[in-house]
Design a protein around this motif. Structure first.
Motif, short mmCIF file in Angstrom:
data_model
loop_
_atom_site.label_atom_id
_atom_site.label_comp_id
_atom_site.label_asym_id
_atom_site.label_seq_id
_atom_site.Cartn_x
_atom_site.Cartn_y
_atom_site.Cartn_z
N GLY A 1 -3.41 -15.37 10.45
CA GLY A 1 -2.37 -16.17 11.09
C GLY A 1 -2.18 -15.78 12.55
O GLY A 1 -2.38 -14.63 12.93
N ASP B 1 -4.42 -19.89 10.53
CA ASP B 1 -3.13 -20.56 10.35
C ASP B 1 -2.31 -20.53 11.64
O ASP B 1 -2.06 -19.46 12.20
N SER C 1 6.10 -25.17 3.32
CA SER C 1 6.29 -23.73 3.46
C SER C 1 7.74 -23.36 3.14
O SER C 1 8.67 -24.02 3.63
N SER D 1 2.87 -12.77 5.34
CA SER D 1 3.43 -11.42 5.55
C SER D 1 3.23 -10.50 4.34
O SER D 1 4.18 -9.83 3.90
N LEU E 1 1.89 -7.73 4.36
CA LEU E 1 2.11 -6.35 4.81
C LEU E 1 3.57 -6.13 5.19
O LEU E 1 3.90 -5.09 5.77
N GLN F 1 5.16 -7.44 7.49
CA GLN F 1 5.15 -7.34 8.96
C GLN F 1 4.73 -5.97 9.47
O GLN F 1 5.11 -5.59 10.59
N LYS G 1 1.58 3.10 9.26
CA LYS G 1 1.96 3.32 10.66
C LYS G 1 3.34 3.92 10.86
O LYS G 1 3.59 4.57 11.86
N ARG H 1 5.69 -3.97 16.21
CA ARG H 1 6.71 -5.01 16.09
C ARG H 1 8.12 -4.43 16.05
O ARG H 1 9.06 -5.06 16.48
N ARG I 1 -2.92 -7.22 15.31
CA ARG I 1 -2.75 -7.06 16.76
C ARG I 1 -4.01 -6.52 17.41
O ARG I 1 -4.20 -6.68 18.62
N GLN J 1 -6.98 -3.07 13.25
CA GLN J 1 -6.07 -3.47 12.17
C GLN J 1 -6.74 -4.52 11.28
O GLN J 1 -6.64 -4.47 10.05
N ASP K 1 -9.33 -2.92 9.03
CA ASP K 1 -8.66 -2.19 7.95
C ASP K 1 -8.22 -3.16 6.86
O ASP K 1 -8.53 -2.98 5.67
P1 NDP Z 1 1.62 -9.20 8.06
O1 NDP Z 1 2.60 -8.82 7.03
O2 NDP Z 1 0.16 -9.07 7.76
O3 NDP Z 1 1.95 -8.35 9.39
C1 NDP Z 1 1.02 -8.26 10.45
C2 NDP Z 1 1.41 -7.14 11.38
O4 NDP Z 1 1.35 -5.89 10.70
C3 NDP Z 1 0.45 -6.98 12.55
O5 NDP Z 1 0.74 -7.86 13.59
C4 NDP Z 1 0.65 -5.54 12.92
O6 NDP Z 1 1.90 -5.38 13.59
C5 NDP Z 1 0.76 -4.91 11.54
N1 NDP Z 1 -0.55 -4.56 10.95
C6 NDP Z 1 -1.49 -5.42 10.46
N2 NDP Z 1 -2.53 -4.74 9.97
C7 NDP Z 1 -2.26 -3.43 10.14
C8 NDP Z 1 -2.96 -2.25 9.81
N3 NDP Z 1 -4.15 -2.32 9.23
N4 NDP Z 1 -2.37 -1.07 10.11
C9 NDP Z 1 -1.17 -1.01 10.70
N5 NDP Z 1 -0.46 -2.11 11.03
C10 NDP Z 1 -1.00 -3.31 10.76
O7 NDP Z 1 1.79 -10.71 8.44
P2 NDP Z 1 2.61 -11.51 9.60
O8 NDP Z 1 4.05 -11.25 9.48
O9 NDP Z 1 1.92 -11.30 10.89
O10 NDP Z 1 2.33 -13.00 9.13
C11 NDP Z 1 0.98 -13.42 8.97
C12 NDP Z 1 0.89 -14.90 9.20
O11 NDP Z 1 1.67 -15.59 8.22
C13 NDP Z 1 1.46 -15.39 10.53
O12 NDP Z 1 0.55 -15.22 11.60
C14 NDP Z 1 1.67 -16.85 10.21
O13 NDP Z 1 0.44 -17.53 10.26
C15 NDP Z 1 2.17 -16.78 8.77
N6 NDP Z 1 3.64 -16.78 8.70
C16 NDP Z 1 4.23 -17.92 8.28
C17 NDP Z 1 5.60 -18.05 8.21
C18 NDP Z 1 6.17 -19.32 7.70
O14 NDP Z 1 7.37 -19.56 7.85
N7 NDP Z 1 5.39 -20.17 7.08
C19 NDP Z 1 6.48 -16.95 8.63
C20 NDP Z 1 5.77 -15.73 8.99
C21 NDP Z 1 4.39 -15.68 9.02
P3 NDP Z 1 2.15 -4.39 14.83
O15 NDP Z 1 2.12 -5.24 16.03
O16 NDP Z 1 3.49 -3.82 14.55
O17 NDP Z 1 1.07 -3.36 14.84
#
Ligand code: NDP
Length: 331
Positions: free
Chosen positions: A32, A62, A170, A224, A226, A228, A234, A244, A300, A304, A307
């Motif tokens: 995403g 996405d 959604s 999400s 993970l 977020q 981490k 974040r 990011r 990541q 991993d």
């Molecule tokens: P995640 O739960 O996967 O969180 C991603 C974040 O976790 C990264 O940006 C990074 O943040 C951290 N991270 C990811 N991988 C690692 C790793 N291997 N080690 C350490 N930290 C890691 O998902 P998101 O919250 O980003 O959501 C994913 C997608 O879902 C979005 O891009 C979007 O497409 C969709 N979404 C849809 C929503 C909806 O309302 N429909 C709402 C929210 C998301 P950091 O910068 O802190 O390192």
């Protein structure tokens, strides 16, 4: 340098899972562009993440109208990568976008789900990405002030016009999901997919939604997984800079309580015993239910992403592991 995708990208490492009872399969892990791909981010970093994802078999990306910041810029940046690196690969990609949250000024592009907003927004998204159609168009949220018939009617129209090959919703709760599917079905448009939040720390979809989707033949892509970034290693040694939780972003530091950190530490130990990182275990966990089509992650950095994608190496769980995860963190 011109980009040549890895010829081994479909060599069997990334599983592809059937979306509900449709004919389309999605990668077990999708990427995403909510954060890290906007106009305020470094374009080449985002581009490198997208290339690596595609190299590793991630065929689904996405988006939403307002991903950025600024709004629209994630779609614009994705359009740039499409026009260059992915130009020859459009038919290998499933690209989704959405409308429903705040987007443009005035009464028609604000939080809402009117026909006017959805149709106009889809048109704008296509222009920003340089596409004739998206693969999936979503109603991003329920709007209590718009009749469901109107919102679903907009999805039907986009589907009929060929601007969206498939349609989704959604964060709709189970009852409204059934109603939405029925309205679409009357127009011979299947409800292809639902995009809810889901993780070890947030299990609401296990209370009815997954049963409803199974019954409807609708797929499920869990966002999400993970939590977020909380379900990674981490935050275990304190809050590092540039996450974040520190950039004033969408993850509130108030969630990093001693209790939550204690649970995360226990989960991390379970993951280590499985020979996985916590991020990998958290992704495998949402995929343990075959009704979940895909885990929708964010990243990011390329590190990541790498991993996270290595989660596909160990997707199965023993009953003991699942029980240990439940006692560490039920929601
Ligand atoms: P995640 O739960 O996967 O969180 C991603 C974040 O976790 C990264 O940006 C990074 O943040 C951290 N991270 C990811 N991988 C690692 C790793 N291997 N080690 C350490 N930290 C890691 O998902 P998101 O919250 O980003 O959501 C994913 C997608 O879902 C979005 O891009 C979007 O497409 C969709 N979404 C849809 C929503 C909806 O309302 N429909 C709402 C929210 C998301 P950091 O910068 O802190 O390192």
């Amino acid at each position: 340098l011109p980009y040549t995708p890895d010829p081994a990208r479909y060599d069997g490492r990334m599983p592809y899972r059937r979306t509900g009872r449709s004919g389309l399969r999605l990668p077990a892990i999708s990427l995403g562009l909510w954060q890290n791909f906007g106009g305020t981010d470094v374009f080449e970093t985002g581009r490198a993440i997208l290339r690596r994802a595609f190299d590793r078999g991630v065929t689904h990306f996405d988006l939403a109208n307002n991903y950025g910041p600024p709004y629209g810029s994630a779609e614009e940046n994705f359009g740039r990568v499409l026009a260059t690196d992915f130009a020859a690969h459009r038919d290998e990609l499933i690209i989704s976008t959405k409308a429903g949250w705040d987007m443009w000024p005035g009464p028609y592009g604000q939080i809402g789900s009117s026909r006017k907003y959805l149709i106009a927004s889809c048109e704008q998204s296509l222009t920003r990405m340089g596409l004739d159609y998206v693969d999936i168009f979503y109603s991003h949220r329920v709007d209590p002030d718009t009749p469901l018939e109107e919102t679903m009617g907009a999805l039907v129209q986009l589907h009929r016009q060929g601007k969206a090959l498939y349609v989704g919703i959604s964060s709709y709760e189970p009852g409204l999901t059934r109603q939405a599917a029925a309205i679409l079905a009357a127009e011979k448009v299947p409800l292809f997919i639902h995009q809810p939040s889901y993780s070890i720390l947030n299990r609401w979809i296990e209370r009815d939604l997954l049963d409803v989707l199974d019954d409807l033949g609708t797929g499920c892509i869990a966002f999400s997984p993970l939590a977020q970034g909380m379900l990674t290693n981490k935050y275990l040694g304190g809050v590092p800079a540039d996450t974040r939780a520190t950039r004033g972003g969408s993850l509130s530091q108030s969630l990093l309580t001693d209790q939550n950190l204690g649970a995360i530490r226990t989960l991390n130990a379970i993951a280590e015993r499985r020979g996985q990182t916590l991020a990998q275990m958290a992704i495998a966990w949402v995929l343990r239910d075959p009704r979940v089509t895909s885990a929708l992650i964010g990243a990011r950095t390329v590190e990541q992403l790498d991993d996270a994608l290595d989660a596909v190496g160990t997707l199965d769980f023993s009953a003991e592991e699942l029980a240990a995860i439940d006692s560490a963190a039920a929601d």
